[in-house]
Design an enzyme around this catalytic site. Sequence first.
Site, mmCIF file in Angstrom:
data_model
loop_
_atom_site.group_PDB
_atom_site.id
_atom_site.type_symbol
_atom_site.label_atom_id
_atom_site.label_comp_id
_atom_site.label_asym_id
_atom_site.label_seq_id
_atom_site.Cartn_x
_atom_site.Cartn_y
_atom_site.Cartn_z
ATOM 1 N N HIS A 168 3.540 2.268 6.746
ATOM 2 C CA HIS A 168 2.145 2.537 5.851
ATOM 3 C C HIS A 168 2.035 0.453 5.828
ATOM 4 O O HIS A 168 3.214 0.405 5.436
ATOM 5 C CB HIS A 168 2.132 2.813 4.760
ATOM 6 C CG HIS A 168 0.410 2.835 3.946
ATOM 7 N ND1 HIS A 168 -0.124 3.311 4.282
ATOM 8 C CD2 HIS A 168 1.053 1.432 2.983
ATOM 9 C CE1 HIS A 168 -0.990 2.613 3.237
ATOM 10 N NE2 HIS A 168 -0.629 1.751 2.525
ATOM 11 N N ASP B 42 -5.619 10.066 -6.663
ATOM 12 C CA ASP B 42 -5.461 8.474 -6.607
ATOM 13 C C ASP B 42 -6.534 8.012 -6.287
ATOM 14 O O ASP B 42 -7.079 6.969 -6.528
ATOM 15 C CB ASP B 42 -4.778 8.594 -5.392
ATOM 16 C CG ASP B 42 -5.119 6.749 -4.071
ATOM 17 O OD1 ASP B 42 -4.849 6.231 -5.813
ATOM 18 O OD2 ASP B 42 -5.349 6.637 -3.734
ATOM 19 N N ARG C 267 -8.658 1.843 -11.445
ATOM 20 C CA ARG C 267 -7.740 0.751 -11.860
ATOM 21 C C ARG C 267 -8.851 -0.682 -11.755
ATOM 22 O O ARG C 267 -8.236 -1.610 -11.751
ATOM 23 C CB ARG C 267 -7.018 1.729 -10.490
ATOM 24 C CG ARG C 267 -5.935 1.974 -11.693
ATOM 25 C CD ARG C 267 -4.444 2.629 -10.352
ATOM 26 N NE ARG C 267 -4.023 1.431 -9.908
ATOM 27 C CZ ARG C 267 -3.173 1.363 -8.820
ATOM 28 N NH1 ARG C 267 -3.693 2.378 -8.073
ATOM 29 N NH2 ARG C 267 -3.099 0.512 -8.271
ATOM 30 N N SER D 146 0.188 5.676 -6.066
ATOM 31 C CA SER D 146 -0.685 5.492 -4.587
ATOM 32 C C SER D 146 -0.747 5.661 -4.050
ATOM 33 O O SER D 146 -0.521 6.679 -3.106
ATOM 34 C CB SER D 146 -1.784 4.457 -5.379
ATOM 35 O OG SER D 146 -2.650 4.570 -4.805
ATOM 36 N N LYS E 224 -0.224 9.632 -1.171
ATOM 37 C CA LYS E 224 -0.480 9.352 -0.037
ATOM 38 C C LYS E 224 0.041 9.579 0.882
ATOM 39 O O LYS E 224 -0.029 11.023 1.438
ATOM 40 C CB LYS E 224 -2.462 8.157 -0.178
ATOM 41 C CG LYS E 224 -3.142 8.130 -0.501
ATOM 42 C CD LYS E 224 -4.005 7.104 -0.193
ATOM 43 C CE LYS E 224 -3.965 6.012 -0.080
ATOM 44 N NZ LYS E 224 -4.169 4.847 -1.371
HETATM 45 N N1 URA Z 1 -2.944 0.167 -1.304
HETATM 46 C C1 URA Z 1 -3.521 1.698 -1.677
HETATM 47 O O1 URA Z 1 -3.486 2.792 -1.718
HETATM 48 N N2 URA Z 1 -2.999 1.822 -3.260
HETATM 49 C C2 URA Z 1 -2.726 0.785 -4.056
HETATM 50 O O2 URA Z 1 -3.263 0.684 -5.129
HETATM 51 C C3 URA Z 1 -2.538 -0.643 -3.412
HETATM 52 C C4 URA Z 1 -2.971 -1.050 -2.228
#
Ligand code: URA
Length: 440
Positions: A82, A161, A168, A183, A187
């Site tokens: 990621h 999220d 947010r 966050s 995931k």
């Molecule tokens: N990418 C995400 O998935 N979440 C965040 O809070 C910031 C970047």
Amino acid sequence: MRAYDCIAKKRDGGELTEEEIHYMISSYVSGKIPDYQMAAFLMAVYFRGMTDRETAVMTQAVAHSGDIVDLSGIQGIKVDKHSTGGVGDKTTLIVAPVAAACGVKVAKMSGRGLGHTGGTIDKLESIPGFSTSLSKEKFIDVANRTGLSIAGQSGNLAPADKKMYALRDVTATVDSIPLIAVSIMGKKLASGSDCILLDVKTGSGAFMKTLEDSAALARCMVAIGEAAGKRTAALITNMDEPLGNYIGNALEVKEAVEVLKGGGPSDLRQLSLRLAAGMLELAGKGSAEECLKQAEEALNSGRALERFLAMVKAQGGDEECILDTDKLSAAPLRREVKAEKEGYIFHIDTEKCGIASVLLGAGRETKESALDYGAGIILKKKPGDRVARGEVMAVLFASKEELFHDAAEKFREAVEISEERPKTEKLIFGKVSQEGVELF
Ligand code: URA
């Protein structure tokens, strides 16, 4: 239990219990807690932070707010990767087939572009016919047959999220280290892989602008992953200039394929190899050095390209467009941006450069905007290069003449030309693992 009490406790610097955190997340997802209370809670977290224990508990609550992907039908070790987001960052398109060619499985859920940053799913969808919307069975079958599959996030992956991120985004609470960690890792934990390699970007094009903040975010995410029983590591990498020379969806596929064919720019090639090696190391394929050798061999031999072609074909994409990338979408109009003075390219503000490419149609202005897959920017000069007055610094691509004015203006704003030669920046600043932070 009352949301009011949890908000007040965090506001006053207290540490929330596991029960309180689960209550806040599950009640928000079910609609029992309204947006305004969650917004106040997130702002309290923004200012007060969270302990490692709170962060790990909240991540589990977010991961379990929806489906947990079951990858047990895929043979072998599954490794995820990621990136925290960048401009010109097309490494997944290279890293996933390299890792697959070295014997690990990559069954990856990726995202779309966010703000000034691009997303892997948008890039892959620029290949005609390519489907990122796969059934669970197909996702697993493609990974078993080709070593890799890449799909968009399933509808019910970490719904907490999805809801909190949208909140947010409009309440100035995005750039909080624990909230970003929750966050991203929420995931990732829901996505089912055995190991996770994180590419934490740092610099003007990244969420985290300083090395210190990037290292703190990396440490926080690695701790969450390891606490959840997943082998997790992070590389902290440079996003103070765009990665590679091509920005935009089809343009980035083109550049990634150039690397898979043995060419491409050195920064993109080097970073991709190091990331792939990091994935192999997590999967127990050997020492850092041995894993780098395996990754190099997979790339140089053409085996990684074969894997990429097999995955494109299995997901319905037109292989011909990979064999000959001139067949990919190309925007019909082009505009050169020339240097107004002589000197060194001292800095390229990466966020502004990403915004210029969004203005050309390569990203979304609103959630509903359609993408122009052929739009984007080819950088002819990068930091450290010398330019003469009137020399071309970049070529912009778009489908409408009227898009060039603002995009060219933004690109000019992004580029600083100076008589002073900039110091060469590192591509990779450090590595964070269970053992700690190692700065290079
Ligand atoms: N990418 C995400 O998935 N979440 C965040 O809070 C910031 C970047």
